[in-house]
Design an enzyme around this catalytic site. Structure first.
Site, PDB file in Angstrom:
ATOM      1  N   THR A  93       0.872  -1.180   0.000  1.00 27.80           N
ATOM      2  CA  THR A  93       0.000   0.000   0.000  1.00 27.80           C
ATOM      3  C   THR A  93       0.903   1.222   0.000  1.00 27.80           C
ATOM      4  OG1 THR A  93      -1.637  -1.165   1.317  1.00 27.80           O
ATOM      5  CG2 THR A  93      -1.833   1.228   1.223  1.00 27.80           C
ATOM      6  N   LYS A 168      -7.775   1.561  -3.337  1.00 31.19           N
ATOM      7  CA  LYS A 168      -7.461   1.103  -1.968  1.00 31.19           C
ATOM      8  C   LYS A 168      -7.645   2.232  -0.945  1.00 31.19           C
ATOM      9  CE  LYS A 168      -5.089  -0.918   1.457  1.00 31.19           C
ATOM     10  NZ  LYS A 168      -5.428  -2.119   2.168  1.00 31.19           N
ATOM     11  N   LYS A 243      -1.861   4.928   8.544  1.00 28.85           N
ATOM     12  CA  LYS A 243      -1.026   5.027   7.335  1.00 28.85           C
ATOM     13  C   LYS A 243      -1.915   5.261   6.103  1.00 28.85           C
ATOM     14  CE  LYS A 243       1.612   2.212   4.091  1.00 28.85           C
ATOM     15  NZ  LYS A 243       2.199   0.952   3.702  1.00 28.85           N
TER      16      LYS A 243
END
Ligand code: NAD
Length: 289
Positions: A93, A168, A243
């Site tokens: 990611t 995402k 994050k």
């Protein structure tokens, strides 16, 4: 297929093991000796550096901590070292801008590359039930799908380079927001004298229903088994949610979108993380309300 796997941590370790189980020859590299030893136990062949790992392979898969590391590994050790035509698949990611940049460098050097971040945590990585959101050309997607299907239950083409990362972070921003909303609703229901199970029974079949409630209920003993039933251990760590919210806010700033709920969710998780809750599941935010 001969596949190089770089980054054998919590997620990558199980993913590489699933590629071995599916019959692939997996060449593995990680900076950690412990991770390398575990990969060897799972049937991977291990190497001392990334450049050696990518020699003579059909595909390279990476599962690394952040965009800076992904850029360094691909531009220094993979591109120009893996055989021409190898398909490159980054499952980490990372920020959309870095994903696009590395994809362009790879494409200019004659490789098919996709960004393919995942939905699903360590349990899904181990079980081979991840969902992959893939950004890249149609051709790169088709080639990557052949590898990704052995590590997941769904492989979805999101669009061109960077589109997987965009999907995402949009998804995870929404997840952060509706988890906080679900926690607030349960906290208020209780203060107003409602039994949490009764509120669940009503809201889970009413218009407040969402994934955070019916699949990942933050209240212990209510709904299906979740990290809430295990003292908020395991699951999706607060640090990882933070994050993703930071990446989402960076992307929102670049795209000029006013995501005020996303921004607030980031602030709330930032404070929760700083208060010593980084490793707790993100649904533990209910304990703060
Ligand atoms: P992790 O820290 O457990 O694993 C990362 C691994 O990369 C480590 O073993 C580390 O030694 C290795 N590494 C770092 N730099 C390297 C380099 N230059 N060369 C080779 N190896 C290197 O992290 P993780 O939980 O496995 O997460 C990996 C990625 O997956 C992250 O981008 C994370 O955001 C994403 N992700 C994690 C989860 C989760 O639940 N853990 C869920 C979805 C997505």
């Amino acid at each position: 297929m001969k596949i190089a796997f770089i980054g054998l941590g919590n997620m990558g370790g199980g993913m590489a093991a699933n590629l071995v189980k599916a019959g692939h020859e997996v060449r593995a590299f990680d900076l950690s000796e412990v991770a390398l030893a575990q990969a060897k136990e799972h049937g991977c062949r291990t190497f001392a550096n990334a450049q050696e790992t990518v020699q003579d392979v059909d595909a390279v898969v990476s599962m690394l901590p952040n965009g800076g590391i992904v850029e360094r590994v691909f531009t220094s050790d993979v591109i120009g070292h893996a055989p021409a035509g190898t398909v490159l698949i980054d499952c980490s990611t990372i920020d959309v801008a870095t994903a696009r940049k590395v994809g362009e460098v790879a494409s200019a050097a004659g490789y098919d590359m996709v960004d393919a971040p995942v939905s699903g945590g360590i349990a899904a990585a181990n079980a081979g039930t991840l969902t992959f959101m893939v950004g890249g050309t149609e051709q790169a997607f088709k080639r990557a799908e052949e590898v990704l299907k052995d590590m997941g239950k769904a492989v979805i083409h999101a669009g061109g380079a960077g589109a997987g990362q965009a999907a995402k972070i949009c998804n995870n921003m929404l997840l952060g927001i509706h988890m906080i909303g679900t926690c607030e609703a349960f906290a208020m229901a209780q203060k107003l004298g409602l039994d949490p199970q009764t509120f669940y029974d009503i809201s889970s079949v009413s218009s407040g229903q969402c994934w955070s409630m019916t699949s990942y209920c933050p209240v212990p003993g209510v709904g299906p088994a979740t990290p809430a039933d295990n003292g908020y251990q395991g699951g999706f760590a607060t640090a990882l949610m933070l994050k993703d919210l930071k990446l989402a806010m960076e992307a929102a700033a670049t795209a000029g979108v006013d995501t005020r709920m996303g921004r607030r969710a980031k602030e709330i998780y930032e404070a929760f993380d700083a208060a010593g809750n980084a490793t707790k599941d993100f649904s533990a935010i209910i304990t703060e309300l």
